[in-house]
Each structure stands twice: as structure tokens, then as C-alpha cells.
Write a protein that holds these residues in place. Sequence first.
Motif, PDB file in Angstrom:
ATOM      1  N   LYS A  20       0.834  -1.194   0.000  1.00  0.00           N
ATOM      2  CA  LYS A  20       0.000   0.000   0.000  1.00  0.00           C
ATOM      3  C   LYS A  20       0.872   1.248   0.000  1.00  0.00           C
ATOM      4  O   LYS A  20       1.945   1.266   0.599  1.00  0.00           O
ATOM      5  N   HIS A  72      -8.963   0.109   1.458  1.00  0.00           N
ATOM      6  CA  HIS A  72      -8.751  -0.580   0.186  1.00  0.00           C
ATOM      7  C   HIS A  72      -9.011   0.413  -0.951  1.00  0.00           C
ATOM      8  O   HIS A  72     -10.101   0.995  -1.030  1.00  0.00           O
ATOM      9  N   GLU A  73      -8.029   0.582  -1.783  1.00  0.00           N
ATOM     10  CA  GLU A  73      -8.142   1.572  -2.859  1.00  0.00           C
ATOM     11  C   GLU A  73      -7.821   0.924  -4.205  1.00  0.00           C
ATOM     12  O   GLU A  73      -6.902   0.105  -4.321  1.00  0.00           O
ATOM     13  N   LYS A  74      -8.614   1.300  -5.215  1.00  0.00           N
ATOM     14  CA  LYS A  74      -8.378   0.798  -6.566  1.00  0.00           C
ATOM     15  C   LYS A  74      -8.892   1.824  -7.569  1.00  0.00           C
ATOM     16  O   LYS A  74     -10.064   2.207  -7.513  1.00  0.00           O
ATOM     17  N   GLU A  75      -7.957   2.262  -8.423  1.00  0.00           N
ATOM     18  CA  GLU A  75      -8.303   3.227  -9.474  1.00  0.00           C
ATOM     19  C   GLU A  75      -8.969   4.487  -8.909  1.00  0.00           C
ATOM     20  O   GLU A  75      -9.990   4.957  -9.421  1.00  0.00           O
ATOM     21  N   GLY A  98     -12.338   3.475  -3.390  1.00  0.00           N
ATOM     22  CA  GLY A  98     -12.024   2.476  -2.388  1.00  0.00           C
ATOM     23  C   GLY A  98     -13.042   2.430  -1.272  1.00  0.00           C
ATOM     24  O   GLY A  98     -14.133   2.997  -1.365  1.00  0.00           O
TER      25      GLY A  98
END
Length: 297
Positions: A242, A264-267, A270
Motif C-alpha cells: 500500500k 482498500h483503494e483501486k483506481e 475504495g
Amino acid sequence: MSNSKGLGRGIDALFQDFSALEDVDVHKEQVLEISLEDLRPNPYQPRKIFDEKGLKELAHSIQQSGVFQPIIVRKSKIKGYEIIAGERRFRASKLAGKETIPAIIRDFEEEAMMQVAVLENLQREDLSPLEEAEAYDMLMKNLNLTQVELSERLGKSRPYIANYLRLLSLPTEVKELVQEEQLSMGQARTLLGLKKPEQIILLAKRAVKDNLTVRQLEKLVTEYNTFDHKQPKKVSKKLAPKPIYIRESEERLMDKFGTQVAIHEKEGKGKIEIEYVSSDDLTRILDLLQLSFDEDE
């Protein structure tokens, strides 16, 4: 038991020796004025923190009336003298601006120095829980003693010594809370019951922040352990590390809520997961969230 290991004498003899250190007959023993610059503390002194207020009071007394009771020293193999008993008087004399201190020189072997350093403080109850634990650990390592042998030498039960030694396995951050008396020994021992070591720091901070009792902490430890046991095992897979700002944000949130938090991160999108272990714990977290909202208004 063989005397080839350990101190070679019983606890009664050791305490008699220590009592003799402070029971000085100045008419029978030669008292010398020794320069404070020629003295250094007992290398086995377990006490790391000295009460500053008490030292200042003693220093004031020494300024007014001098040192009534000579300290006990031995000749150092390196230079000058090592203090066997009387480090508080030594420190207070320095605070008082004195250049010398009355002292009696006695012959002491290394084992005796270790004994006196520990017994002097144990007898006066001057040690913090961590200092006492480190003192037991030092004796066991340096004198090659088992817990059973040490308990026999000091007149303490083996479980008593074992409970103190367990404190040494706490994370450094939690040890500092114990040393600063923000956490009691009972609270620290309770935290050691957590199955996940990474939860110890979180719950320790929460115990301090919420002023939890040992009983309340015991209940939380049970809930944490039960909650973890019920979690389904996930198939482990390697994840990309991360970013630093995410990890720092998680730590700030964990400090605030006193529980595990994951971001939680995505693009660029999150979610934030806040773990709770019981309905009471959920209510506590919701109260904290509401408090934050109220402060923002």
C-alpha cells in the motif's frame, strides 16, 4: 542443590548482607570522603528512573545538613569506585553541588554486586514492573539460573517471576506506557492474552484513552480472540504494498477508533473497513463517529 550455579547462598544470608550495608557503624569502619567524579553507579542497577521530586528534596537536605549515612562502594577494576548501595545519595549530592561524599570501601564480587543491586530495590519496592522484570532477566542470564532456581534464591514463587518476565515480550510502545505508569501491570498482563500480537498496541492505546479497568480489558481480549477465531480463513495471495499515505491514514484511524482499520483503494476509489468485536464495540465506534460529526458542525 549444587552451588556451582547461582548465588551459592540462601535468601536469608543475602538479605542479612544487604541489611549490613545500611547498618554502618562509623566508629568501627573507616569512612572516607570520595570525590563524586571518581564514582560511578552499580553497573547492575535495575532502577532506570529516579523520582526527581524526591531527589531534589534529598539534595536540599544534603545542602542543609550533609550526608548522614555513608554510601558503600568497591574499587573499580577500571577506574575509581563503583557504588554498591546509596545511588540516590550520590545523585542528590551532585544536585546539591557537593564535590565529595562520605563512603565506606568494601570488597564485593560480581555476583554480590548483582544481588545487592536487585535486593536493595526489591526490599524498598522502588522498581517499576518492567525494571523488576529486567532485573530477574539479568540475574538469570548473568548467573545462569532457571526460573525455579531464581525463585528459590529470592524467595518469590516461580509463577510470580514468570509473570514479570512475560512483560519483556510486550512491544516497545506498550512497555513505554507501562514504564510511564499509564498502563498497570495487570493491564499489561491481560494484553499478553491476545492471540494476534499486532492488536496489543491498539488495545493498549484504547485502554489508556478510555481508562479501561483490568476487567473491562479482559472482556475485550476475549471478544477479540473470539472474533478472530470466527473469521473464515482466506486464501493468501500476494498483494502490492500500500502507498505510504494509505498506511499512515490507516494508522491514524486505528489510533482514533482503537481497533483494526483497513483502507482498500483501486483506481482512485475504495472503501474503509472498521473492525468491531461486539455490539458494544460497534456502539462505541458509532459514538466516536457521531462525536466527530458534531465537532465538524
